[in-house]
Scaffold this active site. Structure first.
Site, PDB file in Angstrom:
ATOM      1  N   CYS A  79      37.816   7.260 -13.761  1.00 46.27           N
ATOM      2  CA  CYS A  79      37.089   8.383 -13.608  1.00 46.27           C
ATOM      3  C   CYS A  79      35.534   8.375 -14.388  1.00 46.27           C
ATOM      4  O   CYS A  79      35.603   8.952 -15.411  1.00 46.27           O
ATOM      5  CB  CYS A  79      37.630   9.620 -13.733  1.00 46.27           C
ATOM      6  N   CYS A  82      34.971  11.961 -15.595  1.00 49.05           N
ATOM      7  CA  CYS A  82      35.782  12.384 -16.816  1.00 49.05           C
ATOM      8  C   CYS A  82      35.319  11.825 -18.227  1.00 49.05           C
ATOM      9  O   CYS A  82      35.678  12.472 -19.215  1.00 49.05           O
ATOM     10  CB  CYS A  82      37.146  11.645 -16.632  1.00 49.05           C
TER      11      CYS A  82
END
Length: 321
Positions: A79, A82
């Site tokens: 991700c 993230c």
């Protein structure tokens, strides 16, 4: 993914339900218990950010939330947002000096927690206050907005539940920085390699585990353990029988896992990954989780930076989310 704010009204609603009163009572009881033992111990700054899994969730999150608001950061290696949000939250956890605890949860390894929180996309940030969970925000939101949300969270924790946070031992920061790196592990790693050369897979596995017991993130030991465990699993398999079983029983998760192990051990990396991604995509519940966890183990065998692993992680994310 566009950032999506989550209302803080859920915190206010806590006062209107019986669970809020019970949570407050538990928080007060926990503080009284700590006081009887001389008060809560001071923690080093490094203890303000923790990794949490399903097994330790009750201890590390629910129980700790009786003394400090716990912020949950749901993330994954693949991700990209993230990777921006995570370090920011870690920095703020230290800056806020114990007024909240940051718990990081890898959704790839903790799918059950992801489902329990109803997460549809990551990064997703929740909080647990005195045992009560509430959403904070989703996506990589601006720092100013994160600070505002954290300030509200801390205020609610103090006003409604009397959560005063953790006492941070600032003197420990210098000693942590000066602490020598654990090891060396040359003898243990050499013992693992010797065991592999001798065909003693159990001995190799144990040698790598001995290193990881002292240094859980040691890259060579992590890789070696994953490879030794793979060899241990395929040892004694009848390749023809395993592949036939997988072909004849596409819905049998264990059959697909065994074939994927054989694929990877034989150097057919993409075949192994593809087989398990497809299995995750067409299964549900425990079967899906079993296939997903084995795929994550096979990622460890190849290494996180390998392009085939990166591509497979993306494929896995597509079938999961």
């Amino acid at each position: 993914m566009q950032p999506r704010n989550m209302s803080m009204s859920g915190v206010v609603d806590l006062a209107a339900v019986k669970a809020a009163g019970e949570a407050k009572a538990k928080a007060e009881q926990a503080r009284a218990e700590a006081a009887r033992h001389g008060g809560p111990a001071a923690v080093p700054p490094s203890a303000l950010v923790i990794d949490v899994d399903e097994a330790g969730f009750e201890r590390d999150v629910l129980q700790r939330s009786a003394e400090v608001p716990v912020v949950l950061d749901f993330w994954a290696e693949w991700c990209e947002p993230c990777k921006q949000l995570g370090p920011l939250l870690e920095r703020l956890a230290v800056e806020y000096d114990g007024r909240f605890l940051l718990a990081k949860i890898d959704v790839d390894a903790n799918q059950m927690l992801m489902q329990q929180f109803g997460i549809q996309g990551i990064p997703a940030v929740f909080a647990v206050v005195a045992g009560q969970a509430l959403p904070l925000f989703q996506g990589a939101v601006p720092e100013a907005q994160i600070r505002e949300t954290l300030d509200q969270l801390i205020h609610v924790g103090e006003e409604r539940f009397g959560l005063t946070g953790l006492t941070v031992d600032r003197d420990a920061a210098g000693s942590e920085a000066a602490r020598p790196v654990a090891g060396p592990y040359d003898a243990l790693l050499e013992a693992a390699m010797s065991a592999l050369d001798a065909g003693d897979l159990a001995g190799a596995v144990q040698a790598y585990k001995n290193v990881l017991a002292d240094d859980p993130e040691h890259p060579e030991a992590r890789l070696g353990l994953a490879q030794a465990e793979l060899l241990q699993r395929v040892q004694g398999m009848d390749p023809q029988a395993v592949r036939k079983n997988a072909a004849d029983n596409p819905a049998d998760v264990e059959a697909q896992i065994a074939a994927a192990d054989l694929d990877l051990a034989g150097g057919h990396v993409q075949d192994a990954f593809g087989r398990l991604v497809e299995t995750v995509g067409r299964t549900f519940g425990d079967d899906r989780n079993t296939a997903r966890l084995r795929l994550l183990e096979l990622f460890e065998v190849i290494g996180p930076e390998d392009p085939r692993v990166i591509a497979a992680r993306q494929a896995l994310a597509r079938v999961l989310f």
